[in-house]
Write a protein that holds these residues in place. Structure first.
Motif, PDB file in Angstrom:
ATOM      1  N   ARG A 162       0.834  -1.211   0.000  1.00 49.03           N
ATOM      2  CA  ARG A 162       0.000   0.000   0.000  1.00 49.03           C
ATOM      3  C   ARG A 162       0.869   1.262   0.000  1.00 49.03           C
ATOM      4  NH1 ARG A 162      -5.435  -1.083   1.560  1.00 49.03           N
ATOM      5  NH2 ARG A 162      -5.752  -3.153   2.440  1.00 49.03           N
ATOM      6  N   GLY A 163       2.134   1.126   0.330  1.00 47.45           N
ATOM      7  CA  GLY A 163       3.005   2.302   0.370  1.00 47.45           C
ATOM      8  C   GLY A 163       3.071   2.934   1.750  1.00 47.45           C
ATOM      9  N   TYR A 164       2.294   2.415   2.700  1.00 42.23           N
ATOM     10  CA  TYR A 164       2.342   2.889   4.086  1.00 42.23           C
ATOM     11  C   TYR A 164       1.991   1.714   4.988  1.00 42.23           C
ATOM     12  CZ  TYR A 164      -2.769   3.141   3.504  1.00 42.23           C
ATOM     13  OH  TYR A 164      -4.091   2.832   3.250  1.00 42.23           O
ATOM     14  N   ASP A 165       2.287   1.852   6.274  1.00 37.00           N
ATOM     15  CA  ASP A 165       2.051   0.757   7.224  1.00 37.00           C
ATOM     16  C   ASP A 165       0.569   0.748   7.628  1.00 37.00           C
ATOM     17  OD1 ASP A 165       1.995  -1.073   9.277  1.00 37.00           O
ATOM     18  OD2 ASP A 165       3.907  -0.440  10.127  1.00 37.00           O
ATOM     19  N   PHE A 166      -0.208  -0.082   6.928  1.00 38.98           N
ATOM     20  CA  PHE A 166      -1.660  -0.134   7.119  1.00 38.98           C
ATOM     21  C   PHE A 166      -2.025  -0.489   8.567  1.00 38.98           C
ATOM     22  CE2 PHE A 166      -5.753  -2.526   6.667  1.00 38.98           C
ATOM     23  CZ  PHE A 166      -6.528  -1.473   6.227  1.00 38.98           C
ATOM     24  N   ALA A 167      -1.367  -1.529   9.114  1.00 36.06           N
ATOM     25  CA  ALA A 167      -1.677  -1.972  10.490  1.00 36.06           C
ATOM     26  C   ALA A 167      -1.343  -0.882  11.499  1.00 36.06           C
ATOM     27  CB  ALA A 167      -0.912  -3.258  10.818  1.00 36.06           C
ATOM     28  N   ALA A 168      -0.237  -0.145  11.264  1.00 40.28           N
ATOM     29  CA  ALA A 168       0.163   0.927  12.196  1.00 40.28           C
ATOM     30  C   ALA A 168      -0.843   2.080  12.178  1.00 40.28           C
ATOM     31  CB  ALA A 168       1.555   1.436  11.844  1.00 40.28           C
ATOM     32  N   VAL A 169      -1.365   2.394  10.982  1.00 42.75           N
ATOM     33  CA  VAL A 169      -2.381   3.461  10.875  1.00 42.75           C
ATOM     34  C   VAL A 169      -3.633   3.047  11.637  1.00 42.75           C
ATOM     35  CG1 VAL A 169      -3.905   4.721   9.299  1.00 42.75           C
ATOM     36  CG2 VAL A 169      -1.518   4.364   8.673  1.00 42.75           C
ATOM     37  N   LEU A 170      -4.063   1.788  11.460  1.00 42.82           N
ATOM     38  CA  LEU A 170      -5.258   1.300  12.166  1.00 42.82           C
ATOM     39  C   LEU A 170      -5.042   1.320  13.678  1.00 42.82           C
ATOM     40  CD1 LEU A 170      -6.606  -1.662  10.022  1.00 42.82           C
ATOM     41  CD2 LEU A 170      -7.733   0.490  10.478  1.00 42.82           C
ATOM     42  N   GLU A 171      -3.826   0.983  14.092  1.00 41.93           N
ATOM     43  CA  GLU A 171      -3.526   0.995  15.528  1.00 41.93           C
ATOM     44  C   GLU A 171      -3.602   2.428  16.077  1.00 41.93           C
ATOM     45  OE1 GLU A 171      -0.317  -1.069  18.574  1.00 41.93           O
ATOM     46  OE2 GLU A 171       0.054  -1.162  16.426  1.00 41.93           O
ATOM     47  N   TRP A 172      -3.141   3.403  15.279  1.00 41.15           N
ATOM     48  CA  TRP A 172      -3.212   4.816  15.674  1.00 41.15           C
ATOM     49  C   TRP A 172      -4.668   5.214  15.890  1.00 41.15           C
ATOM     50  CZ3 TRP A 172      -5.548   9.318  14.282  1.00 41.15           C
ATOM     51  CH2 TRP A 172      -5.005  10.507  14.770  1.00 41.15           C
ATOM     52  N   PHE A 173      -5.525   4.834  14.934  1.00 40.05           N
ATOM     53  CA  PHE A 173      -6.953   5.147  15.068  1.00 40.05           C
ATOM     54  C   PHE A 173      -7.560   4.408  16.265  1.00 40.05           C
ATOM     55  CE2 PHE A 173      -6.925   6.649  10.582  1.00 40.05           C
ATOM     56  CZ  PHE A 173      -7.651   7.820  10.751  1.00 40.05           C
ATOM     57  N   ALA A 174      -7.186   3.134  16.429  1.00 42.95           N
ATOM     58  CA  ALA A 174      -7.759   2.304  17.505  1.00 42.95           C
ATOM     59  C   ALA A 174      -7.542   2.928  18.874  1.00 42.95           C
ATOM     60  CB  ALA A 174      -7.157   0.903  17.460  1.00 42.95           C
ATOM     61  N   GLU A 175      -6.379   3.568  19.067  1.00 46.24           N
ATOM     62  CA  GLU A 175      -6.072   4.218  20.351  1.00 46.24           C
ATOM     63  C   GLU A 175      -7.018   5.372  20.639  1.00 46.24           C
ATOM     64  OE1 GLU A 175      -2.082   5.574  20.952  1.00 46.24           O
ATOM     65  OE2 GLU A 175      -1.261   3.625  20.415  1.00 46.24           O
ATOM     66  N   ARG A 176      -7.518   6.006  19.577  1.00 47.41           N
ATOM     67  CA  ARG A 176      -8.270   7.252  19.739  1.00 47.41           C
ATOM     68  C   ARG A 176      -9.776   7.106  19.563  1.00 47.41           C
ATOM     69  NH1 ARG A 176      -3.307   7.763  18.554  1.00 47.41           N
ATOM     70  NH2 ARG A 176      -2.092   9.580  19.194  1.00 47.41           N
ATOM     71  N   VAL A 177     -10.235   6.000  19.018  1.00 48.72           N
ATOM     72  CA  VAL A 177     -11.677   5.845  18.781  1.00 48.72           C
ATOM     73  C   VAL A 177     -12.367   5.263  20.010  1.00 48.72           C
ATOM     74  CG1 VAL A 177     -11.364   5.573  16.284  1.00 48.72           C
ATOM     75  CG2 VAL A 177     -11.503   3.531  17.733  1.00 48.72           C
TER      76      VAL A 177
END
Length: 532
Positions: A162-177
């Motif tokens: 994808r060109g970026y760390d998909f799992a890391a982005v989801l983890e970032w959102f998971a912390e804040r949602v």
């Protein structure tokens, strides 16, 4: 002396959000900053993180109905929306409230201080080109924001980067949602490697996780049972916890059911999920408080790890070899910290991930242990959080009606299509005749075998008959209270029929009402019941 004075004069906060913001800035952030928490775990929190509306993150493989689910909740298309059987949503779309319809691209979004997305800048252009905010005036979005994510790929497709760390982005959102909804397609249940990796990345947020088995109307009851069992088995292997994640089964869109056999089940499940989502605004402050406590515990552990590594480093020679040795023996350092500071093993970051991150760090620049910084966080956890907890309860009681309104949430509220309308104790609610009257002749036969005196049977006589239902005494006691409308300790023929009707309601699996509904009051008691 100085520290004691501070504790006697605690800081006053206007509201929970302001309190959390101040505590983070003055007590937790200095500790995070000193021990490189932001390099290892999560970027620093911003003001918008404390003020934003509750967010719901939707995650699932492509074509599981994520975008359709959002459309179903809002009953309205949103800007940038694409639906299809192929992987259509290729971007992260934050669906938020705005006065006018419009789309804000990712690069503009991460410089807006009013939006909680500034720290996503770290994921680079490849991600920001695939991130946008869809704004629209919709009543649902006045209370919550929804994050739509790209469909997780399966098979060969998942090998394309994808060109970026998909799992890391989801983890970032998971912390804040506030809520993470994992969507699965009952028609083609398959958990790809990328999806497994994503679920593991969300492992620390199981309390926010809910699972939706969507498109369940496309298969028969027998197949649905098998699919449900297979899903639970697969999730058990990936999440690897004894607790079972809550799974909601249904068909979350506004189309006719293909196989309507399980309609009642789908309605009940949808109602439960809607109630869960509707509770988010009311519990938002508590969630933010909980996340700050989690973060503080991890920051404390980070401080102990970093300072321990610093302490072990030689001052002049052999720094690189010592660094390698310390990384290899990190598990032993974990155990030492665990015993020395009485920290639960569950509070430590994943060993492999920590070892990987430590490889790129210069240990000589690590900070030594600073007791004052740790004491500030300990004081926050022991005293300030307790005061904020009391404020959370006060804010909740001051705003009891804070809930998600509009869209699909309105359709299940009231009227004949409200959940449970015309069933159980609500049966006969809009009929002119007394609903109990239908079966009264058969109840009368039993009533007259109990030898009524002056047209009434005693509690003892009624009890013998009511016990035949095998319901517990607590339930039968409640039925007696509801049926004895005139509260004289006896039952006449109408009250006896009512008691039997309520027993039937309970035996059919419905809940008893807290107070007797108007339509169940016996005709001869209607004037007196209203006066009472």
């Amino acid at each position: 002396m100085f520290r004691k004075t501070l504790k006697k004069d605690p800081e006053l906060f206007q509201n929970v959000s302001e309190g959390l913001r101040k505590l983070y800035r003055t007590k937790l952030f200095p500790l995070e900053d000193a021990y490189r928490f932001h390099d290892f775990h999560s970027p620093a929190l911003e003001d918008a993180d404390f003020d934003n509306k509750p967010m719901v993150l939707l995650v699932g493989q492509y074509s599981t109905g994520k975008t359709t689910f959002i459309r179903h909740l809002m009953e309205q298309d949103f800007p940038g929306m694409r639906i299809g059987p192929e992987p259509t949503t290729d971007s992260f779309i934050a669906v938020m409230h705005g006065e006018q319809d419009g789309v804000i691209p990712g690069n503009a979004l991460v410089v807006d201080p009013k939006k909680p997305f500034r720290k996503l800048n770290a994921f680079g252009n490849a991600f920001l080109n695939r991130f946008m905010c869809a704004q629209m005036p919709n009543p649902v979005l006045e209370s919550i924001s929804i994050i739509d994510t790209p469909g997780i790929l399966s098979g060969e497709k998942q090998r394309i980067s994808r060109g970026y760390d998909f799992a890391a982005v989801l983890e970032w959102f998971a912390e804040r949602v506030d809520r993470i909804i994992l969507l699965f397609d009952a028609h083609k249940l398959d958990i790809s490697d990328e999806f497994s990796e994503v679920i593991r990345a969300l492992k620390n947020h199981e309390d926010k996780m809910r699972v939706v088995l969507n498109k369940a109307d496309q298969i028969s009851t027998q197949q649905l049972m098998r699919v449900y069992g297979a899903l639970m088995w697969s999730l058990g292997k990936i999440i690897n916890t004894p607790e079972v994640v809550r799974v909601y089964i249904g068909s979350f869109w506004a189309q006719p059911l293909l196989v309507p056999d399980n309609r009642k089940l789908f309605e009940a499940e949808e109602q439960d999920l809607f109630l869960d989502i509707q509770s988010l605004p009311r519990n938002a402050a508590l969630r933010k408080l909980n996340d700050l406590i989690k973060r503080a515990r991890l920051a404390k552990v980070q401080a102990y790890i970093i300072s321990s590594l610093k302490k072990e480093m030689p001052s002049v020679f052999g720094k690189e070899s010592k660094k390698k040795e310390l990384i290899a023996n990190l598990g032993e350092i974990y155990q030492k910290i665990e015993k020395e500071h009485q920290i639960s093993p569950g509070d430590f970051p994943k060993l492999e991930k920590m070892q990987e991150l430590l490889n790129g760090q210069d240990f000589t620049k690590f900070a030594s242990l600073k007791p004052k910084l740790l004491e500030a966080v300990e004081d926050m956890l022991a005293n300030d959080i307790a005061r904020l907890m009391a404020m959370v309860r006060q804010e909740e009681s001051a705003m009891p009606s804070q809930t998600v309104k509009g869209g699909a949430f309105e359709g299940t509220m009231s009227g004949p299509f409200g959940h449970g309308y015309g069933e159980g104790a609500s049966e006969g609610i809009d009929e002119l005749e007394w609903v109990v009257g239908r079966d009264k002749p058969s109840y009368d036969e039993i009533f007259y075998t109990l030898s009524p005196i002056n047209g009434k049977v005693s509690g003892a006589a009624a009890k013998k008959e009511m016990l035949k239902s095998k319901l517990p005494n607590t339930v039968l006691g409640k039925i007696w209270k509801l049926a004895d409308v005139d509260k004289d300790g006896y039952l006449d023929d109408e009250e006896f029929a009512l008691a039997n009707h309520l027993i039937k309601v309970k035996l059919e699996g419905h809940e008893l009402p807290a107070a007797l509904p108007e339509h169940l009051v016996p005709p001869s008691k209607r004037g007196t019941a209203l006066e009472a």
